[in-house]
Design a protein around this motif. Structure first.
Motif, short mmCIF file in Angstrom:
data_model
loop_
_atom_site.label_atom_id
_atom_site.label_comp_id
_atom_site.label_asym_id
_atom_site.label_seq_id
_atom_site.Cartn_x
_atom_site.Cartn_y
_atom_site.Cartn_z
N THR A 1 0.55 -1.18 -0.09
CA THR A 1 -0.12 -0.06 0.12
C THR A 1 0.82 1.18 0.05
OG1 THR A 1 -0.20 -0.17 2.28
CG2 THR A 1 -1.96 -1.19 1.19
N ASP A 2 2.14 1.09 0.56
CA ASP A 2 2.90 2.35 0.30
C ASP A 2 3.71 2.62 -0.97
OD1 ASP A 2 4.95 0.50 0.44
OD2 ASP A 2 5.81 1.14 2.04
N GLY A 3 3.48 1.86 -1.88
CA GLY A 3 3.84 2.07 -3.18
C GLY A 3 5.18 1.16 -3.50
N SER A 4 5.63 0.46 -2.35
CA SER A 4 6.88 -0.38 -2.51
C SER A 4 6.36 -1.92 -3.09
CB SER A 4 7.47 -0.82 -1.37
OG SER A 4 6.75 -1.36 -0.47
N GLN A 5 7.32 -2.80 -3.71
CA GLN A 5 7.12 -4.01 -4.25
C GLN A 5 8.06 -5.04 -3.51
OE1 GLN A 5 6.85 -3.79 -8.30
NE2 GLN A 5 5.83 -1.80 -8.59
N PHE A 6 7.44 -6.28 -3.66
CA PHE A 6 8.66 -7.15 -3.17
C PHE A 6 8.43 -8.43 -4.13
CE2 PHE A 6 10.08 -11.21 -0.86
CZ PHE A 6 11.43 -10.59 -0.58
N TRP A 7 9.36 -8.70 -4.73
CA TRP A 7 9.30 -9.68 -5.84
C TRP A 7 9.83 -11.18 -5.45
CZ3 TRP A 7 9.38 -8.54 -11.73
CH2 TRP A 7 8.80 -7.28 -11.81
N SER A 8 9.43 -12.21 -5.73
CA SER A 8 9.92 -13.42 -5.22
C SER A 8 10.28 -14.21 -6.67
CB SER A 8 9.30 -14.23 -4.39
OG SER A 8 9.18 -13.64 -3.24
N VAL A 9 11.36 -14.47 -7.22
CA VAL A 9 11.40 -14.87 -8.70
C VAL A 9 12.45 -15.96 -8.68
CG1 VAL A 9 12.41 -14.01 -10.88
CG2 VAL A 9 11.78 -12.27 -9.09
N VAL A 10 12.02 -16.99 -9.66
CA VAL A 10 12.79 -17.83 -10.32
C VAL A 10 13.16 -17.52 -11.71
CG1 VAL A 10 12.85 -20.37 -10.47
CG2 VAL A 10 11.90 -19.63 -8.39
N GLY A 11 14.21 -17.67 -12.26
CA GLY A 11 14.60 -17.36 -13.55
C GLY A 11 14.83 -16.14 -13.91
N PRO A 12 14.97 -15.75 -15.37
CA PRO A 12 15.56 -14.55 -15.48
C PRO A 12 14.60 -13.31 -15.68
CG PRO A 12 15.18 -15.91 -17.49
CD PRO A 12 14.85 -16.70 -16.24
N VAL A 13 14.82 -12.12 -15.09
CA VAL A 13 14.08 -10.87 -15.23
C VAL A 13 14.90 -9.86 -15.68
CG1 VAL A 13 12.58 -9.46 -13.77
CG2 VAL A 13 12.22 -11.90 -13.76
N LEU A 14 14.38 -8.84 -16.34
CA LEU A 14 15.15 -7.89 -16.82
C LEU A 14 14.77 -6.58 -15.71
CD1 LEU A 14 16.94 -6.56 -19.08
CD2 LEU A 14 14.84 -5.44 -19.89
N VAL A 15 15.86 -6.22 -15.45
CA VAL A 15 16.02 -5.29 -14.18
C VAL A 15 16.69 -4.04 -14.36
CG1 VAL A 15 16.48 -4.78 -11.58
CG2 VAL A 15 15.51 -7.09 -12.55
N GLY A 16 16.05 -3.13 -14.31
CA GLY A 16 16.90 -1.53 -14.52
C GLY A 16 16.88 -1.04 -13.16
N VAL A 17 18.11 -0.34 -13.06
CA VAL A 17 18.89 -0.20 -11.61
C VAL A 17 19.20 1.21 -11.79
CG1 VAL A 17 20.43 -0.20 -9.60
CG2 VAL A 17 19.33 -2.19 -10.92
#
Length: 175
Positions: free
Chosen positions: A116-132
């Protein structure tokens, strides 16, 4: 080693889902996608200015996009709280100065918790494209592959916590 990796993958998948199939079905019934289950989750093309991820401007566009999503839980206001994503996704990331490109496989599976505060938490298996822009990885564009979590603060700070995996620096590949 392979048996260990498979066991870890199975355990992580079970833990990440956090719901039995019956619970997931109940969550689906509570929202507007009542009875639909998995639905398409297409990715839009995007552009990032020079200096925000890579030293040069980049463009991303899906060349394969079979991603689907399923809402597993909703907030009291009906917005998605926990969503599962899966499917084939290849993003062509192009250096807008030189036209050099890299087809990034981002076909991982993820459970994303939208807070609800706009944050996210991802739990991932495999490839994801991430811009930092800001985070525990240097500024850049990466394919993060393996078993990991990704915490995104409301301000956009990204923290990748790797259980097992690797990162591929896309800026370096298309420089």
């Amino acid at each position: 080693m392979r048996r260990t990796a498979l066991a870890i993958g199975s355990i992580v998948t079970a833990v990440l889902l956090g719901a039995t199939p019956a619970q997931a079905t109940d969550a689906d019934r509570s929202g507007p996608q009542q009875g639909l289950g998995w639905e398409p989750a297409p990715s839009a093309p995007w552009d990032v200015a020079a200096g925000l991820r890579c030293d040069f401007a980049i463009h991303g566009e899906p060349v394969v996009d079979g991603v689907v999503r399923r809402v597993l839980a909703r907030h009291a206001d009906g917005t998605p709280k926990r969503v599962a994503y899966k499917g084939d996704l290849v993003i062509r990331v192009t250096n807008k100065v030189s036209d050099v490109f890299y087809d990034a496989d981002a076909s991982g599976s993820a459970i994303v918790e939208y807070r609800t505060d706009g944050s996210q938490f991802w739990s991932v298996v495999g490839p994801v494209l991430v811009g930092v822009g800001e985070g525990n990885l240097d500024r850049g564009m990466y394919v993060v592959d393996g078993v990991y979590t990704l915490a995104i603060s409301a301000s956009g700070h990204k923290t990748v916590t790797m259980a097992h995996g690797s990162t591929t620096d896309i800026c370096e590949r298309i420089a």
